[in-house]
Design a protein around this motif. Structure first.
Motif, PDB file in Angstrom:
ATOM      1  N   ASP A  75       7.910  10.957  11.375  1.00  0.00           N
ATOM      2  CA  ASP A  75       7.674   9.625  11.939  1.00  0.00           C
ATOM      3  C   ASP A  75       6.637   8.831  11.153  1.00  0.00           C
ATOM      4  OD1 ASP A  75       5.514  11.198  12.659  1.00  0.00           O
ATOM      5  OD2 ASP A  75       5.357  10.352  14.673  1.00  0.00           O
ATOM      6  N   ALA A  76       6.465   9.147   9.883  1.00  0.00           N
ATOM      7  CA  ALA A  76       5.425   8.512   9.068  1.00  0.00           C
ATOM      8  C   ALA A  76       5.574   6.997   8.989  1.00  0.00           C
ATOM      9  CB  ALA A  76       5.418   9.108   7.662  1.00  0.00           C
ATOM     10  N   ILE A  77       6.776   6.530   8.725  1.00  0.00           N
ATOM     11  CA  ILE A  77       6.997   5.082   8.583  1.00  0.00           C
ATOM     12  C   ILE A  77       6.633   4.369   9.881  1.00  0.00           C
ATOM     13  CG2 ILE A  77       8.711   3.268   8.134  1.00  0.00           C
ATOM     14  CD1 ILE A  77       8.110   4.948   5.646  1.00  0.00           C
ATOM     15  N   GLU A  78       7.089   4.899  10.981  1.00  0.00           N
ATOM     16  CA  GLU A  78       6.808   4.282  12.279  1.00  0.00           C
ATOM     17  C   GLU A  78       5.305   4.305  12.581  1.00  0.00           C
ATOM     18  OE1 GLU A  78       9.085   6.735  11.800  1.00  0.00           O
ATOM     19  OE2 GLU A  78      10.932   5.567  11.993  1.00  0.00           O
ATOM     20  N   THR A  79       4.667   5.420  12.268  1.00  0.00           N
ATOM     21  CA  THR A  79       3.221   5.552  12.507  1.00  0.00           C
ATOM     22  C   THR A  79       2.445   4.527  11.691  1.00  0.00           C
ATOM     23  OG1 THR A  79       3.428   7.902  13.009  1.00  0.00           O
ATOM     24  CG2 THR A  79       1.242   7.119  12.347  1.00  0.00           C
ATOM     25  N   ARG A  91       3.568   1.684  10.300  1.00  0.00           N
ATOM     26  CA  ARG A  91       3.896   0.313  10.723  1.00  0.00           C
ATOM     27  C   ARG A  91       3.247  -0.034  12.060  1.00  0.00           C
ATOM     28  NH1 ARG A  91      10.180   0.166   8.729  1.00  0.00           N
ATOM     29  NH2 ARG A  91       9.691  -0.120   6.522  1.00  0.00           N
ATOM     30  N   ALA A  92       3.143   0.944  12.952  1.00  0.00           N
ATOM     31  CA  ALA A  92       2.500   0.700  14.244  1.00  0.00           C
ATOM     32  C   ALA A  92       1.034   0.344  14.075  1.00  0.00           C
ATOM     33  CB  ALA A  92       2.648   1.930  15.143  1.00  0.00           C
ATOM     34  N   ARG A  93       0.441   0.771  12.961  1.00  0.00           N
ATOM     35  CA  ARG A  93      -0.958   0.434  12.668  1.00  0.00           C
ATOM     36  C   ARG A  93      -1.073  -0.828  11.818  1.00  0.00           C
ATOM     37  NH1 ARG A  93      -5.077   4.582  12.837  1.00  0.00           N
ATOM     38  NH2 ARG A  93      -4.297   6.354  14.032  1.00  0.00           N
ATOM     39  N   GLY A  94       0.048  -1.496  11.586  1.00  0.00           N
ATOM     40  CA  GLY A  94       0.041  -2.722  10.800  1.00  0.00           C
ATOM     41  C   GLY A  94      -0.043  -2.471   9.303  1.00  0.00           C
ATOM     42  N   ILE A  95       0.337  -1.287   8.869  1.00  0.00           N
ATOM     43  CA  ILE A  95       0.272  -0.928   7.456  1.00  0.00           C
ATOM     44  C   ILE A  95       1.653  -1.159   6.838  1.00  0.00           C
ATOM     45  CG2 ILE A  95      -0.130   0.954   5.820  1.00  0.00           C
ATOM     46  CD1 ILE A  95      -1.960   2.189   8.060  1.00  0.00           C
ATOM     47  N   GLU A  96       1.688  -1.944   5.791  1.00  0.00           N
ATOM     48  CA  GLU A  96       2.928  -2.213   5.071  1.00  0.00           C
ATOM     49  C   GLU A  96       3.355  -0.956   4.335  1.00  0.00           C
ATOM     50  OE1 GLU A  96       4.624  -5.195   1.582  1.00  0.00           O
ATOM     51  OE2 GLU A  96       2.475  -5.109   1.995  1.00  0.00           O
ATOM     52  N   THR A  97       4.615  -0.589   4.484  1.00  0.00           N
ATOM     53  CA  THR A  97       5.134   0.595   3.794  1.00  0.00           C
ATOM     54  C   THR A  97       6.037   0.146   2.664  1.00  0.00           C
ATOM     55  OG1 THR A  97       6.988   0.781   5.320  1.00  0.00           O
ATOM     56  CG2 THR A  97       5.008   2.050   5.839  1.00  0.00           C
TER      57      THR A  97
END
Length: 145
Positions: free
Chosen positions: A131-135, A137-143
């Protein structure tokens, strides 16, 4: 001082601060470190001792002991997970990038870099942190891939 739970996540932070931003000093060099111990041919040493696919004890000890202050951690705005990271070469000088030696296993240390805005190589994280991408993005970090 910050305590990292995932050694490989810490290495990503070190990559940014020591080898890219050059704000975390002194810059660690495994060749210089080993030369000081009387080992002039690092690659031969690694191969003769079957250390090709592991973090050298000397590098692990250095980076595990390395303290990173909150002010430097707060300056981290970008992390890059890439097999060519300099810090990986300092840890495992003949590593070929074909195994999971430096895979991040947890994103629990995200709280240590409160101003992180971009994570390059995020898709590679999903092999060990599904769930890295979701984690991120949930913190407002652009992936980015």
């Amino acid at each position: 001082m910050a305590v990292f739970r995932d050694f490989n996540f810490k290495l990503l932070v070190v990559e940014q601060l020591m080898y890219i931003d050059e704000t975390l000093t002194p810059r660690f060099s495994i060749e210089d470190h080993m030369r000081a111990r009387g080992i002039d041919d690092l690659h031969a040493y690694v191969e003769e001792n079957d250390l090709e696919y592991q973090v050298l004890d000397e590098a692990r000890a250095y980076f595990e002991r390395l303290e990173i202050g909150d002010d430097l951690l707060a300056s981290v705005k970008r992390l890059t997970f890439d097999g060519g990271n300099q810090v990986f070469m300092e840890c495992a000088p003949v590593w070929d990038g074909e195994d999971d030696l430096f895979d991040v296993r947890s994103l629990d240390d995200l709280e240590l870099v409160p101003n992180l805005k971009r994570f390059l190589g995020a898709r590679s994280l999903t092999l060990t942190v599904p769930d890295a991408i979701e984690t991120l993005r949930a913190r407002g970090i652009e992936t980015i891939a």
